[in-house]
Scaffold this motif. Structure first.
Motif, PDB file in Angstrom:
ATOM      1  N   PRO A 199      -2.925  42.934 -86.410  1.00 45.41           N
ATOM      2  CA  PRO A 199      -1.967  43.874 -87.008  1.00 45.41           C
ATOM      3  C   PRO A 199      -1.083  44.467 -85.919  1.00 45.41           C
ATOM      4  O   PRO A 199      -1.561  44.806 -84.840  1.00 45.41           O
ATOM      5  CB  PRO A 199      -2.874  44.936 -87.645  1.00 45.41           C
ATOM      6  N   LEU A 200       0.214  44.605 -86.238  1.00 48.08           N
ATOM      7  CA  LEU A 200       1.179  45.015 -85.215  1.00 48.08           C
ATOM      8  C   LEU A 200       1.688  46.434 -85.396  1.00 48.08           C
ATOM      9  O   LEU A 200       2.567  46.869 -84.655  1.00 48.08           O
ATOM     10  CB  LEU A 200       2.360  44.031 -85.206  1.00 48.08           C
ATOM     11  N   ASP A 201       1.184  47.156 -86.402  1.00 49.02           N
ATOM     12  CA  ASP A 201       1.562  48.558 -86.589  1.00 49.02           C
ATOM     13  C   ASP A 201       0.403  49.295 -87.243  1.00 49.02           C
ATOM     14  O   ASP A 201      -0.548  48.672 -87.741  1.00 49.02           O
ATOM     15  CB  ASP A 201       2.843  48.674 -87.421  1.00 49.02           C
ATOM     16  N   PRO A 202       0.440  50.635 -87.253  1.00 45.40           N
ATOM     17  CA  PRO A 202      -0.704  51.399 -87.758  1.00 45.40           C
ATOM     18  C   PRO A 202      -1.090  51.108 -89.206  1.00 45.40           C
ATOM     19  O   PRO A 202      -2.271  50.966 -89.515  1.00 45.40           O
ATOM     20  CB  PRO A 202      -0.243  52.852 -87.572  1.00 45.40           C
ATOM     21  N   MET A 203      -0.121  51.020 -90.122  1.00 40.51           N
ATOM     22  CA  MET A 203      -0.465  50.785 -91.523  1.00 40.51           C
ATOM     23  C   MET A 203      -1.163  49.444 -91.704  1.00 40.51           C
ATOM     24  O   MET A 203      -2.127  49.322 -92.461  1.00 40.51           O
ATOM     25  CB  MET A 203       0.772  50.867 -92.409  1.00 40.51           C
ATOM     26  N   ASN A 204      -0.685  48.421 -91.006  1.00 37.84           N
ATOM     27  CA  ASN A 204      -1.348  47.129 -91.082  1.00 37.84           C
ATOM     28  C   ASN A 204      -2.736  47.180 -90.466  1.00 37.84           C
ATOM     29  O   ASN A 204      -3.647  46.478 -90.918  1.00 37.84           O
ATOM     30  CB  ASN A 204      -0.497  46.057 -90.393  1.00 37.84           C
ATOM     31  N   ALA A 205      -2.920  47.998 -89.448  1.00 38.20           N
ATOM     32  CA  ALA A 205      -4.245  48.145 -88.841  1.00 38.20           C
ATOM     33  C   ALA A 205      -5.235  48.733 -89.842  1.00 38.20           C
ATOM     34  O   ALA A 205      -6.381  48.270 -89.945  1.00 38.20           O
ATOM     35  CB  ALA A 205      -4.157  49.031 -87.598  1.00 38.20           C
ATOM     36  N   VAL A 206      -4.805  49.741 -90.606  1.00 41.72           N
ATOM     37  CA  VAL A 206      -5.687  50.341 -91.609  1.00 41.72           C
ATOM     38  C   VAL A 206      -5.988  49.338 -92.725  1.00 41.72           C
ATOM     39  O   VAL A 206      -7.145  49.174 -93.134  1.00 41.72           O
ATOM     40  CB  VAL A 206      -5.059  51.618 -92.207  1.00 41.72           C
ATOM     41  N   LEU A 207      -4.953  48.669 -93.216  1.00 40.90           N
ATOM     42  CA  LEU A 207      -5.159  47.705 -94.301  1.00 40.90           C
ATOM     43  C   LEU A 207      -6.090  46.575 -93.867  1.00 40.90           C
ATOM     44  O   LEU A 207      -7.008  46.203 -94.608  1.00 40.90           O
ATOM     45  CB  LEU A 207      -3.819  47.132 -94.752  1.00 40.90           C
ATOM     46  N   SER A 208      -5.879  46.025 -92.686  1.00 40.23           N
ATOM     47  CA  SER A 208      -6.722  44.922 -92.216  1.00 40.23           C
ATOM     48  C   SER A 208      -8.175  45.368 -92.082  1.00 40.23           C
ATOM     49  O   SER A 208      -9.095  44.614 -92.411  1.00 40.23           O
ATOM     50  CB  SER A 208      -6.196  44.387 -90.879  1.00 40.23           C
ATOM     51  N   GLU A 251      -8.098  40.978-106.714  1.00 38.52           N
ATOM     52  CA  GLU A 251      -7.778  41.951-107.748  1.00 38.52           C
ATOM     53  C   GLU A 251      -8.232  43.358-107.374  1.00 38.52           C
ATOM     54  O   GLU A 251      -7.885  44.327-108.051  1.00 38.52           O
ATOM     55  CB  GLU A 251      -8.391  41.534-109.086  1.00 38.52           C
ATOM     56  N   LEU A 252      -8.982  43.479-106.271  1.00 35.10           N
ATOM     57  CA  LEU A 252      -9.503  44.783-105.848  1.00 35.10           C
ATOM     58  C   LEU A 252      -8.756  45.358-104.648  1.00 35.10           C
ATOM     59  O   LEU A 252      -8.945  46.529-104.315  1.00 35.10           O
ATOM     60  CB  LEU A 252     -10.997  44.659-105.503  1.00 35.10           C
ATOM     61  N   ARG A 253      -7.917  44.542-103.996  1.00 41.32           N
ATOM     62  CA  ARG A 253      -7.221  45.024-102.799  1.00 41.32           C
ATOM     63  C   ARG A 253      -6.403  46.288-103.080  1.00 41.32           C
ATOM     64  O   ARG A 253      -6.515  47.291-102.368  1.00 41.32           O
ATOM     65  CB  ARG A 253      -6.266  43.955-102.280  1.00 41.32           C
ATOM     66  N   ALA A 254      -5.554  46.222-104.097  1.00 46.07           N
ATOM     67  CA  ALA A 254      -4.621  47.331-104.333  1.00 46.07           C
ATOM     68  C   ALA A 254      -5.333  48.632-104.704  1.00 46.07           C
ATOM     69  O   ALA A 254      -5.079  49.673-104.086  1.00 46.07           O
ATOM     70  CB  ALA A 254      -3.604  46.938-105.398  1.00 46.07           C
ATOM     71  N   PRO A 255      -6.247  48.634-105.690  1.00 46.18           N
ATOM     72  CA  PRO A 255      -6.850  49.910-106.073  1.00 46.18           C
ATOM     73  C   PRO A 255      -7.884  50.432-105.090  1.00 46.18           C
ATOM     74  O   PRO A 255      -8.032  51.651-104.947  1.00 46.18           O
ATOM     75  CB  PRO A 255      -7.496  49.597-107.433  1.00 46.18           C
ATOM     76  N   LEU A 256      -8.614  49.556-104.402  1.00 48.95           N
ATOM     77  CA  LEU A 256      -9.646  50.026-103.487  1.00 48.95           C
ATOM     78  C   LEU A 256      -9.121  50.237-102.076  1.00 48.95           C
ATOM     79  O   LEU A 256      -9.291  51.319-101.502  1.00 48.95           O
ATOM     80  CB  LEU A 256     -10.832  49.045-103.464  1.00 48.95           C
ATOM     81  N   ALA A 257      -8.480  49.223-101.501  1.00 44.41           N
ATOM     82  CA  ALA A 257      -8.068  49.302-100.103  1.00 44.41           C
ATOM     83  C   ALA A 257      -6.686  49.932 -99.932  1.00 44.41           C
ATOM     84  O   ALA A 257      -6.523  50.882 -99.160  1.00 44.41           O
ATOM     85  CB  ALA A 257      -8.098  47.908 -99.480  1.00 44.41           C
ATOM     86  N   ASP A 258      -5.682  49.413-100.652  1.00 47.51           N
ATOM     87  CA  ASP A 258      -4.316  49.919-100.464  1.00 47.51           C
ATOM     88  C   ASP A 258      -4.203  51.391-100.838  1.00 47.51           C
ATOM     89  O   ASP A 258      -3.587  52.187-100.121  1.00 47.51           O
ATOM     90  CB  ASP A 258      -3.329  49.106-101.296  1.00 47.51           C
ATOM     91  N   ARG A 259      -4.783  51.754-101.973  1.00 46.49           N
ATOM     92  CA  ARG A 259      -4.727  53.153-102.416  1.00 46.49           C
ATOM     93  C   ARG A 259      -5.427  54.074-101.420  1.00 46.49           C
ATOM     94  O   ARG A 259      -4.953  55.184-101.155  1.00 46.49           O
ATOM     95  CB  ARG A 259      -5.374  53.288-103.787  1.00 46.49           C
ATOM     96  N   LEU A 260      -6.548  53.619-100.868  1.00 42.24           N
ATOM     97  CA  LEU A 260      -7.257  54.449 -99.900  1.00 42.24           C
ATOM     98  C   LEU A 260      -6.438  54.595 -98.626  1.00 42.24           C
ATOM     99  O   LEU A 260      -6.343  55.693 -98.065  1.00 42.24           O
ATOM    100  CB  LEU A 260      -8.629  53.837 -99.589  1.00 42.24           C
ATOM    101  N   ALA A 261      -5.832  53.511 -98.148  1.00 44.43           N
ATOM    102  CA  ALA A 261      -4.990  53.595 -96.948  1.00 44.43           C
ATOM    103  C   ALA A 261      -3.843  54.573 -97.164  1.00 44.43           C
ATOM    104  O   ALA A 261      -3.541  55.407 -96.298  1.00 44.43           O
ATOM    105  CB  ALA A 261      -4.453  52.207 -96.596  1.00 44.43           C
ATOM    106  N   LEU A 262      -3.204  54.493 -98.320  1.00 47.85           N
ATOM    107  CA  LEU A 262      -2.103  55.412 -98.624  1.00 47.85           C
ATOM    108  C   LEU A 262      -2.590  56.856 -98.698  1.00 47.85           C
ATOM    109  O   LEU A 262      -1.927  57.774 -98.217  1.00 47.85           O
ATOM    110  CB  LEU A 262      -1.441  55.007 -99.939  1.00 47.85           C
ATOM    111  N   SER A 263      -3.742  57.063 -99.311  1.00 52.61           N
ATOM    112  CA  SER A 263      -4.280  58.428 -99.415  1.00 52.61           C
ATOM    113  C   SER A 263      -4.568  59.018 -98.042  1.00 52.61           C
ATOM    114  O   SER A 263      -4.244  60.178 -97.764  1.00 52.61           O
ATOM    115  CB  SER A 263      -5.562  58.422-100.251  1.00 52.61           C
ATOM    116  N   LEU A 264      -5.170  58.228 -97.152  1.00 48.40           N
ATOM    117  CA  LEU A 264      -5.504  58.727 -95.818  1.00 48.40           C
ATOM    118  C   LEU A 264      -4.250  59.093 -95.034  1.00 48.40           C
ATOM    119  O   LEU A 264      -4.232  60.090 -94.301  1.00 48.40           O
ATOM    120  CB  LEU A 264      -6.303  57.664 -95.062  1.00 48.40           C
TER     121      LEU A 264
END
Length: 344
Positions: A199-208, A251-264
């Motif tokens: 990952p080359l930026d912070p948001m991608n680091a959290v998502l990965s 089907e779980l990426r967006a609600p579990l991982a993406d939403r959590l990354a955005l919330s943090l």
């Protein structure tokens, strides 16, 4: 709930893990820092250089406790486990279905697109009034286009390759407007596009990092019901890749991982100073930030949502196991189709 709280994450480099009687013991520089009864564990996930004693590896293999080794960035390195228990008839059905998996792939793609769209719609509902007209219009156009793709996937008799194309088209739309979902004041946390390995930026680091944790849970779910995690439907087979686990997590990426990354990020639990840039350009979470994410991940897995097919409430952490069970029932012929999990 056992499936939620039975994973130990070891993040401090130089930690020594060993067996002491019926316990797993973590030591740093010879001082005991933690002790967990082995009967409470299903897996141990270690980040970076962690020492594992031979006695601990042996007892974990004997008790069915998986040991997962990740590097400092959270990338998968190895998995140590004992004999794999599985239903041979179920696996035969899985291998046969993998050659003509259109119905399963359609369910997975529908679930992924619908859940990505739901994340955008939730953002519009929660703080659309605070967005610029350009951002709000961009998100609305993306949800409209994704709705069209979803109908096409649902109603058309598409091949697997065409379904993969629809999934990729929806993902391009989703990540194309992802920056509008970020409300952090830190310019370093803005979204410019998906990057991985590294990952080359912070948001991608959290998502990965979160995707790695989700993959681990989905792989465990496959193995728990007797499926082969290496033989997938949406993801093509590749040596060393847990293709079916990657299928389940789509089907779980967006609600579990993406939403959590955005919330943090949006709640300012993660700031620009929580990341470090390596010489090669990779961006990694600091140790403290990684612990923050892990704590939030475990709490997220306790949240309950209504399962759309079972019509019962279930914690997020059990959803991979429930979906693996639904897939196994479909492959055995107990269900006419694989029912995707829709987040609402």
């Amino acid at each position: 709930m056992k499936k939620l709280l039975n994973t130990v994450y070891v993040t401090t480099e130089g930690t020594a893990l060993k067996k002491d009687g019926e316990n797993l013991v973590a030591e740093i520089e010879g001082a005991e820092k933690a002790r967990v009864p082995l009967h409470m564990l299903a897996s141990v996930v270690a980040f970076g250089p962690i020492l594992l004693s031979p006695a601990l590896i042996g007892i974990c293999a004997e008790r069915g406790i998986s040991l997962v080794l990740l590097d400092r960035a959270g990338r998968f390195q190895a998995r140590v486990e004992g004999p794999v228990a599985g239903n041979v008839l179920l696996r035969r059905a899985q291998y046969q279905a993998a050659d003509d998996a259109t119905d399963v792939v359609r369910g997975i793609v529908m679930g992924k697109i619908a859940n990505q769209r739901a994340v955008i719609r939730r953002a519009l509902r929660d703080y659309g009034g605070e967005m610029t007209a350009e951002a709000r219009n961009g998100l609305e156009r993306a949800t409209d286009r994704m709705a069209m793709i979803l109908r096409r996937v649902q109603l058309s008799d598409n091949s697997v390759d065409l379904l993969r194309g629809s999934e990729g088209e929806a993902a391009t739309l989703y990540f194309g407007v992802f920056d509008h979902l970020i409300r952090s004041p830190d310019p370093e946390l803005r979204w410019t596009g998906r990057s991985r390995r590294p990952p080359l930026d912070p948001m991608n680091a959290v998502l990965s990092f979160l995707y790695t944790l989700l993959t681990h849970d989905c792989r465990s779910a496959c193995e728990a019901v007797g499926l082969d995690p290496a033989v997938g439907f949406l993801h093509r087979d590749r040596p060393g890749r847990p293709s079916l686990a990657l299928d389940l997590m789509e089907e779980l990426r967006a609600p579990l991982a993406d939403r959590l990354a955005l919330s943090l990020v949006n709640r300012r639990q993660l700031r620009a100073g929580d990341f470090r840039r390596m010489d090669g350009g990779a961006v990694l979470l600091t140790d403290d930030a990684r612990r923050t994410v892990l704590t939030a991940w475990q709490e997220r897995k306790k949240e309950e949502r209504q399962h759309p097919f079972l019509q019962e409430k279930a914690p997020f952490g059990l959803v991979p196991y429930l979906q693996a069970q639904m897939l196994a029932r479909h492959l055995r012929g107990d269900l006419d189709a694989y029912p995707p999990w829709f987040w609402s």
